[in-house]
Design a protein around this motif. Structure first.
Motif: not given
Length: 363
Positions: A212-215, A233-242, A290-295
């Protein structure tokens, strides 16, 4: 700031050079252009059937008179007769359009105008996504792709599983993006395209992997990640990407597996609709950024000793790329109904055999 792809959608709607279309149609494979008989036989069948219906209606009335009451039950037999011409026109138009090659011609020109390659039909390549590992017989229609630094493919997949009464057909539109590094297996099940809380995805996952994620994210997606990978998962899906996912892909299911990211829809995504293509490519732009940041992500569960390098006389430890075994695949939910059915069937046979033995032995 995301850089938008300059997309030329004019080939999808502009007037067609009929000579160029005829030349292109000659090069199309046979499985794309249905044989002419597929146009003729529906017309013949739908012409003959109304005669049979009218004859039956006349026979039922015996004297051939038209009923006095317009809603007389005997007149209901005319309803199939009225519907058949509509069905005939629908089948003829659909088949003629398929034979025309206009769809393939437009998509081919669209692909060329936007640096993509196009193939009207293809056998699915070995991809790790869930819709590609269902089994059965699959074919991809209208496949567009690009190679290079950011590989991308978009297509419409049709998969047939079983035969006869057990035959089921599954249709999916998909977008596949190649990732620079393998990531944990993560699935975002879009709530909006489910029916009666039943996921449209071909696979269901154990509920103890639900994160479960926020917002408002949980109102739009159910996120599944392997146990122990919640922080990743929280690192990959930060609030901005969500927030961006809610704004752009709330209609699509998302799967990250190995070094691929997939978007799934229960409808065609390779279409002749310019608005759909504009929407899809804007999503691709956002995901590419976003993928560039996930690298930079690394799995801390892997042993870095396998990647020791030497600089002079000093060893350097680099975090390895990859995902530990426990994070590579989500655990699937076990369906217990077939187990219960099997137990009941075995018990039923046990009772039948017991009764037969007692009858024979007189016990």
């Amino acid at each position: 700031m995301t850089r938008s792809t300059a997309l030329d959608t004019r080939p999808l709607t502009e007037p067609i050079d009929r000579h160029a279309l005829r030349e292109y149609r000659r090069r199309l494979p046979g499985d794309v252009r249905p044989p002419l008989i597929s146009v003729v036989w529906p017309a013949v069948v739908l012409f003959v059937l109304p005669v049979g219906f009218l004859s039956t209606w006349w026979f039922v009335l015996e004297d051939g008179s038209i009923p006095a009451e317009p809603w007389d039950a005997s007149a209901l037999i005319l309803l199939p007769y009225l519907a058949l011409p509509v069905g005939m026109v629908f089948l003829l138009v659909r088949t003629i359009r398929r034979r025309s090659g206009v769809r393939q011609f437009r998509l081919d020109r669209f692909a060329r105008a936007n640096g993509l390659s196009y193939r009207p039909t293809a056998v699915p390549v070995a991809l790790p996504g869930m819709i590609f590992t269902m089994g059965g017989t699959s074919v991809v229609r209208d496949l567009l792709w690009r190679d290079g630094r950011s590989p991308l493919s978009i297509g419409n997949q049709r998969t047939i599983i079983g035969s006869g009464r057990n035959r089921k057909e599954h249709r999916w539109g998909y977008v596949a993006l190649r990732l620079p590094v393998p990531l944990p297996h993560i699935v975002l099940d879009a709530v909006g395209n489910n029916s009666l809380r039943h996921p449209r995805l071909p696979v269901t996952f154990s509920k103890d992997q639900r994160l479960s994620l926020e917002g408002d994210f949980d109102r739009h997606f159910e996120l599944y990640c392997p146990r122990g990978y919640e922080t990743d998962a929280l690192y990959l899906f930060t609030p901005d990407i969500m927030a961006r996912f809610i704004d752009t892909v709330a209609e699509l299911d998302v799967e990250i597996v190995d070094d691929h990211l997939f978007l799934y829809a229960p409808k065609d995504l390779a279409t002749l609709d310019p608005e759909v293509w504009t929407w899809l490519m804007s999503i691709v732009d956002i995901l590419t950024e976003r993928i560039a940041q996930w690298e930079r992500w690394r799995d801390r569960r892997l042993d870095p000793s396998d990647t020791v390098t030497m600089m002079g006389s000093f060893p350097l430890l680099h975090p390895p790329r990859g995902v530990a075994g426990q994070g590579r695949r989500l655990s699937r939910r076990t369906g217990w109904w077939w187990v219960i059915g099997l137990v009941l069937a075995v018990y039923g046979w046990y009772l039948i055999i017991s009764d037969a033995i007692r009858a024979i032995t007189g016990g």
